[in-house]
Each structure stands twice: as C-alpha cells, then as structure tokens.
Design a protein around this motif. Structure first.
Motif, short mmCIF file in Angstrom:
data_model
loop_
_atom_site.label_atom_id
_atom_site.label_comp_id
_atom_site.label_asym_id
_atom_site.label_seq_id
_atom_site.Cartn_x
_atom_site.Cartn_y
_atom_site.Cartn_z
N ILE A 182 10.17 55.80 23.78
CA ILE A 182 9.45 55.03 22.77
C ILE A 182 9.62 53.54 23.04
O ILE A 182 10.73 53.08 23.34
CB ILE A 182 9.98 55.36 21.35
N GLU A 183 8.53 52.81 22.96
CA GLU A 183 8.57 51.37 23.19
C GLU A 183 9.50 50.70 22.17
O GLU A 183 9.53 51.08 20.99
CB GLU A 183 7.16 50.79 23.04
N PRO A 184 10.28 49.69 22.60
CA PRO A 184 11.19 48.99 21.69
C PRO A 184 10.50 48.41 20.46
O PRO A 184 11.07 48.43 19.36
CB PRO A 184 11.77 47.88 22.59
N GLU A 185 9.27 47.91 20.64
CA GLU A 185 8.56 47.33 19.50
C GLU A 185 8.26 48.39 18.45
O GLU A 185 8.32 48.12 17.24
CB GLU A 185 7.27 46.65 19.97
N HIS A 186 7.94 49.61 18.89
CA HIS A 186 7.69 50.70 17.95
C HIS A 186 8.98 51.06 17.21
O HIS A 186 8.97 51.33 16.00
CB HIS A 186 7.13 51.92 18.68
#
Length: 380
Positions: A3-7
């Motif tokens: 999962i992307e860090p921003e998500h």
C-alpha cells in the motif's frame, strides 16, 4: 500488495490511531496537529476535549481553518455544534470572531438572537453582515436583470407613443423595410414599453420561520431586500410561526431584517395567508411566494380554504418547500398535493434559480412548467 504510504497516511488520519486501527503508520508533526484537531471533534471517547472555555474553541476553529479548505471547515463547524453541543459557545465573542461565516451559522445566530448577550451582539451582526454582503454580491445583479428584463418585455406594445418607443427592438423588427435609396428604415411596426406605473407588480414573500426553515429564511431575506430596491415591483415581507409579523420596513437593511426573525416557533400557515390576503390590494397583479414545508400547526381546513380564496381572487400563488442548497426538503405531502391539484406550483428552489423563477411568475408564465424544465423538485 504493498500500500502506498500516502494511502496509509490518509487511513491513519481517518481511523484515528487507536490500538486496533492496523496501519502502524507514524504521522509527522504537522499531521499530528491535524490528527488532534480531528480527534477533538470525532473521537467519541474525548467529546469534552475542546473544553468549556471559548479560548479552546477559538483555537480549534483557527486550527481547522488552517488545515482544511473552506467547504470542509463549514461541515466541521456544523458537526461541532451538533456533536459537542457548542451552541452555547456562540454567545462568546472570541468564537464568533474566529468562525467561518456561512448560511447555516447565520441561521443559528438568528435562532439565538433573542438571548445573545449584549457584549456579543455587535460581533454577531458582523458575522451576519459578512454572509449577507457575500450573498448580495453574488445574487443581486442576476435578480435585478431577470426581473426588470422580464417586466420590460412584458409591457411591450405595437402602438407606443414617441417617448415610449424601444428603438433597438423597433429597428430589428423592421430591418426588412430598409430603403437603400434613402439609407433609412421605414418602421412599419413600432415596439414600445408602454406607460409604466410606479410599480407594475406586487410581490409578497411569506416566510415560515420555524426552526427547520433557517437557510430558506436567510436567502429569502436577501432576495427580499434586493427586490425591494427594484422600482418596477413593490415587495412586502411577512414572517410567521404561530404569530405573523410584517417586516417590510426592514427590507432596506437585510441584517436587521434577519435579526428581526425569530426561528424555532410553531407554524400557523392559515394566519399568515389570512394576513397576506388583507395586504394583497391588487390581487390580479400580485405574486405571493409562500416559503414553508407545509406542516400546518393551525387549522388545516381553513388554511386550504384561504389558499383557494387567494387563487380565486387572481393572486398568483407559488409555494416553495425550501429556498436553499440543502437538498430535498421534508414537507407535508398531503397539503402539497392539495395545492398542486388546484394548480398551485409546489416545489423546492435553489437560490441560483430564484431570479428566473420570479421573472417567470411576474410575467405570468406557467411556473410549474418552468420548474419541470429546470428539473427542480416538483410536486404534481
């Protein structure tokens, strides 16, 4: 799947960081401030985190305006009023100075206008004035253009006196009669505006000031003040709950008009229509806009009879279930159906559509057909 860090960051802010939220994401200092701001409002275990003092609330209001866009700020303010019972805090000058003004806040201040302390009243008026000025800037010119334009067109005639000729329309109408040898147009058909009375039409805005109609009353007050400045129409403003008050004299100052409204009472539509019937001295030239959810607390039979009498006398009655951007309104379907069956337009209107609505009504167009074309909430 990674999962992307921003998500993860967004989910961490949404879930609040409790031990079971599962993201294991560490927020930086800036995000921790945002998190604490959200937690103060939405963490059910800490509903008292804003405290009972206005400095805490003012600080929180300042924080949300720093971290979030204006549209989100307004939503959070409304949530705070409901979830944290901050209505009492509107009495404090510090909060009013930091709050993001909007229509809903004005409606809240109107509800509390009789009990706001003297030390806060000037600040409350400044908040209301800011919203009123914003709305007038947005709505005034479209309203004037729509109404004056429609009335000018409706008074055209083909036998005008010389000083009544609409030269632009006359020239366009007669271009086919241009004479090249004389370099002129022979005006076979003349178009004029006709002689105008001091007011071509009477408008009565009749507003239900029960608590559920707050946003509608704010917008109605703005439009009433704008229409009062148009010489071609004579505008009257009537508000009601279980009693009826004529606020026509306050139309020159919309802020004072709004503070003259007392939101939150019962509803006696019959009494309001009875008063409107008395002041409709030119029924065939009168547009009566009744803004109400049609929940009658008085005599329903008499209310319906009064509506029939008004329409039979020639008054053009239009019922708006709401005049706001708040979505589909709750209303009494039986009363709406009764009025619709007798030919009265019954629907909810957004503020941006109201100028064109008044233009259609003042020129005696089929308002129900107009509303249907505009895809407004229409009750048939």
């Amino acid at each position: 799947m990674e999962i992307e860090p921003e998500h993860l960051r967004k989910w961490r802010l949404i879930l609040g960081g409790n031990q079971n939220e599962g993201t294991e994401f560490r927020l930086d200092e800036a995000d921790l401030k945002v998190d604490r701001t959200l937690e103060a409002l939405y963490d059910s275990d800490r509903t008292g985190s804003l405290g009972a003092s206005s400095p805490n609330v003012s600080r929180w209001l300042g924080d949300i305006r720093t971290f979030f866009p204006s549209s989100v700020v307004q939503v959070m303010q409304q949530d705070a009023l409901k979830r944290l019972n901050l209505t009492q805090m509107l009495f404090e000058k510090e909060m009013l100075e930091n709050v993001e003004p909007d229509v809903h806040l004005v409606a809240t201040l109107m509800t509390l206008s009789r009990v706001i302390p003297d030390k806060t009243k000037d600040t409350a008026r400044q908040v209301v004035r800011k919203v009123v000025d914003q709305l007038i800037k947005k709505l005034a010119e479209p309203t004037r253009q729509a109404i004056t334009g429609s009335l000018s067109r409706s008074t055209r005639n083909t036998r005008p006196r010389h000083n009544e000729i609409n030269w632009g329309a006359t020239i366009l109408k007669n271009l086919k009669h241009y004479q090249p040898e004389y370099q002129t147009i022979i005006p076979e058909t003349r178009i004029g505006y006709g002689r105008k009375r001091s007011s071509l039409k009477d408008v009565i805005l009749c507003l239900d000031q029960s608590g559920s109609m707050g946003s509608s009353v704010v917008y109605s007050g703005i439009f009433g003040s704008v229409m009062a400045s148009i010489p071609a129409i004579k505008t009257k403003m009537v508000v009601f709950d279980t009693a009826v008050a004529d606020l026509t004299e306050e139309l020159t100052d919309p802020v004072e008009l709004l503070f003259g409204v007392q939101l939150g009472g019962g509803t006696d539509i019959n009494a309001a229509l009875t008063y409107c019937q008395q002041i409709a001295t030119r029924p065939t030239d009168t547009v009566l806009v009744l803004i109400t959810d049609l929940y009658e607390g008085g005599n329903v039979t008499e209310m319906r009879r009064r509506a029939v009498e008004l329409v039979s006398a020639g008054v053009q009655l239009v019922v708006l279930l709401a005049l706001s951007d708040d979505g589909s309104p709750s209303y009494d379907h039986r009363n709406a159906q009764f009025l619709a069956d007798m030919g009265v337009p019954v629907f909810a209107c957004t503020p941006d559509k109201f100028p064109d609505l008044m233009a259609a009504a003042l020129t005696k167009q089929d308002v129900s057909l107009w509303a249907a074309k505009e895809e407004l909430i229409l009750k048939k």
